[in-house]
Design a protein around this motif. Structure first.
Motif, PDB file in Angstrom:
ATOM      1  N   LEU A   1       5.130   9.154  -0.036  1.00 41.33           N
ATOM      2  CA  LEU A   1       4.458  10.298  -0.739  1.00 41.33           C
ATOM      3  C   LEU A   1       5.160  11.924  -0.111  1.00 41.33           C
ATOM      4  CD1 LEU A   1       0.814   9.498  -0.746  1.00 41.33           C
ATOM      5  CD2 LEU A   1       2.277   9.309  -2.467  1.00 41.33           C
TER       6      LEU A   1
ATOM      7  N   SER B   1       0.910  -1.272   0.122  1.00 41.73           N
ATOM      8  CA  SER B   1      -0.022   0.095  -0.144  1.00 41.73           C
ATOM      9  C   SER B   1       0.916   1.114   0.010  1.00 41.73           C
ATOM     10  CB  SER B   1      -1.051   0.045   1.261  1.00 41.73           C
ATOM     11  OG  SER B   1      -0.116   0.018   2.368  1.00 41.73           O
ATOM     12  N   LEU B   2       0.342   2.375  -0.436  1.00 43.03           N
ATOM     13  CA  LEU B   2       0.887   3.764  -0.235  1.00 43.03           C
ATOM     14  C   LEU B   2       1.455   3.987   0.917  1.00 43.03           C
ATOM     15  CD1 LEU B   2      -1.357   5.719  -2.599  1.00 43.03           C
ATOM     16  CD2 LEU B   2       0.978   5.081  -3.005  1.00 43.03           C
TER      17      LEU B   2
ATOM     18  N   TYR C   1       0.715   9.446  -6.425  1.00 40.61           N
ATOM     19  CA  TYR C   1       2.455   9.753  -6.839  1.00 40.61           C
ATOM     20  C   TYR C   1       2.287  11.089  -7.660  1.00 40.61           C
ATOM     21  CZ  TYR C   1       4.417   6.025  -3.932  1.00 40.61           C
ATOM     22  OH  TYR C   1       4.829   5.174  -3.020  1.00 40.61           O
TER      23      TYR C   1
ATOM     24  N   GLN D   1      -2.513   4.136  -7.102  1.00 42.73           N
ATOM     25  CA  GLN D   1      -1.375   4.702  -6.601  1.00 42.73           C
ATOM     26  C   GLN D   1      -0.566   5.805  -7.569  1.00 42.73           C
ATOM     27  OE1 GLN D   1       0.571   0.830  -5.750  1.00 42.73           O
ATOM     28  NE2 GLN D   1      -0.536   0.560  -3.760  1.00 42.73           N
TER      29      GLN D   1
ATOM     30  N   GLU E   1      -7.449   3.432  -3.542  1.00 43.12           N
ATOM     31  CA  GLU E   1      -6.475   2.423  -2.843  1.00 43.12           C
ATOM     32  C   GLU E   1      -7.311   1.692  -1.813  1.00 43.12           C
ATOM     33  OE1 GLU E   1      -2.166   1.383  -1.430  1.00 43.12           O
ATOM     34  OE2 GLU E   1      -3.320   3.164  -0.610  1.00 43.12           O
TER      35      GLU E   1
END
Length: 160
Positions: free
Chosen positions: A9, A3-4, A88, A84, A138
């Protein structure tokens, strides 16, 4: 697929901000304009956000029990990757234009126009919206764990 992470980030946004500040500093000190995206790029940003939300909505409906048709696993994986990538890209846009904003703010006393400042703010907001949509979609793609205990942590469950 992992996952992010907010740290990544933030790091991407910080690095893009430093590069944006440096690029703007070099450009404006050498007689060039600010290296910002045009405001029409907000239309492209809105289209990307809309597509991400549409695909995320399909996965969310399937996750919520509307399973009259099977969910294509390739579509679900592509939706996750799109979410995702959206986050980004939003982090890069936010950081780049924040760096330009900081340098343009220092030049406010010697400039007659504030257009680069307002353009940077608009594009920073667009980047923040892209990050939020990427994180939300997400989350749409996350499947609940198979156990019936009801306790689900952030790292439990798979992606659809």
């Amino acid at each position: 697929m992992s996952s992010l992470r907010f740290r990544w980030l933030g790091l991407v946004s910080l690095m893009a901000g430093l590069l944006g500040w440096l690029a703007n500093w070099l450009a404006t000190r050498n007689g060039y304009g600010a290296p910002t995206l045009p405001l029409t790029s907000l239309v492209t940003t809105a289209v990307i956000i809309a597509i991400t939300l549409v695909f995320g909505g399909r996965v969310l409906r399937w996750n919520n029990g509307s399973r009259d048709r099977p969910l294509d696993p390739i579509l679900a994986a592509r939706t996750l990757v799109l979410a995702q990538a959206c986050a980004y890209a939003g982090a890069v846009s936010l950081g780049w234009h924040a760096g330009i904003f900081v340098d343009q703010l220092a030049l406010l006393a010697v400039r007659s126009t504030t257009a680069p400042l307002w353009g940077s703010i608009a594009l920073m907001v667009g980047g923040m919206v892209m990050i939020m949509v990427g994180l939300v979609v997400e989350n749409f793609c996350r499947l609940p764990p198979d156990d019936d205990t009801g306790a689900m942590s952030r790292d439990e469950g798979e992606y659809a």
